[in-house]
Design an enzyme around this catalytic site. Sequence first.
Site, short mmCIF file in Angstrom:
data_model
loop_
_atom_site.label_atom_id
_atom_site.label_comp_id
_atom_site.label_asym_id
_atom_site.label_seq_id
_atom_site.Cartn_x
_atom_site.Cartn_y
_atom_site.Cartn_z
CG ASN A 12 -4.29 0.62 -1.14
OD1 ASN A 12 -5.00 1.18 -0.29
ND2 ASN A 12 -3.18 -0.03 -0.82
CE LYS A 14 -0.16 2.43 -0.88
NZ LYS A 14 1.24 2.08 -0.89
CG HIS A 98 -1.22 -3.39 1.03
ND1 HIS A 98 -0.04 -2.83 1.43
CD2 HIS A 98 -1.47 -2.93 -0.23
CE1 HIS A 98 0.41 -2.05 0.45
NE2 HIS A 98 -0.44 -2.09 -0.56
CD GLU A 100 1.72 0.38 2.18
OE1 GLU A 100 0.57 0.79 2.41
OE2 GLU A 100 2.38 0.72 1.18
CD GLU A 168 0.09 -4.38 -4.19
OE1 GLU A 168 -0.23 -3.46 -4.94
OE2 GLU A 168 0.04 -4.30 -2.95
N GLY A 174 5.47 2.09 -4.20
CA GLY A 174 5.76 3.48 -3.86
C GLY A 174 7.19 3.92 -4.15
CB SER A 213 6.00 1.80 -9.18
OG SER A 213 6.55 2.09 -7.90
C1 PEP Z 1 -0.11 -0.30 -3.33
O1 PEP Z 1 -0.30 0.45 -2.42
O2 PEP Z 1 -0.66 -1.41 -3.33
C2 PEP Z 1 0.76 0.12 -4.43
C3 PEP Z 1 0.97 -0.72 -5.41
O3 PEP Z 1 1.29 1.39 -4.37
P1 PEP Z 1 2.04 2.20 -5.56
O4 PEP Z 1 1.19 2.04 -6.79
O5 PEP Z 1 2.08 3.60 -5.07
O6 PEP Z 1 3.36 1.58 -5.73
#
Ligand code: PEP
Length: 251
Positions: A12, A14, A98, A100, A168, A174, A213
């Site tokens: 992803n 973003k 997601h 976000e 998630e 992040g 992460s």
């Molecule tokens: C994500 O954006 O879905 C995500 C898991 O980000 P990251 O791997 O950077 O934590």
Amino acid sequence: MTAKPRPLVAGNWKMNGLKAALGEIEAMARGCDAALRARVDLLICPPATLAGAAVGAAGGLIAIGGQDCHPKAAGAHTGDVSADMLKDLGAAYVIVGHSERRADHGETSALVRAKAQAGLRAGLVAIICVGETEGERKAGRTLEIVGAQLRDSLPEGASATQVVIAYEPVWAIGTGLTPTAADVAQVHAFIRAQLGQAMGAQGAGVRILYGGSVKPSNAVELMGVANVDGALVGGASLTATDFLGVAAAYR
Ligand code: PEP
């Protein structure tokens, strides 16, 4: 008995990536040899501005997806992108719900379900994201939150290959923090059981991704957890080296 789902490693991007970043997708396509592709499906979800060009850069070796879609196929919705538009440019997947988008745009699970349904109608696989905040985990509410998001976001009548669930934990996205393998196992087993209740035998075939992460150094451990059928990767999907390093957990 349903076969174990085929793994998926999904990136992803973003709101990251200008035209120059297409070179990373070309490098990913060069780097994913037939042996790797035999074991795992690979997907990059770039920003909508790059999605069409990304299909060409991926050369059919890596699937391309959208990061969101509108619940309607077309209409007066300035700035939005429909699932049909993503399908039309060659995308195969769309991420919906997601954290976000749930946080930045106030998206409810009812809206997420409508978006997932739009994805299915257009012929896309919908990746439905669920996960608890740090406060919810500390309050012992992880399974309650994940269960409610899953119940209210999952489209009715979906088959195993039409949907993917991405667990998630919001506090792991992040941040460099990850849950323990035991915590991931507990939530993924819970999601698997919920899918069985909602979808019957189809539930065993749905891919459940872990996201938060994931990077090359922790991918083997996380991908080895029971009921983890791949990863949704943010930061570590931006370069071919890191993305292929995560996917290498399936070599
Ligand atoms: C994500 O954006 O879905 C995500 C898991 O980000 P990251 O791997 O950077 O934590």
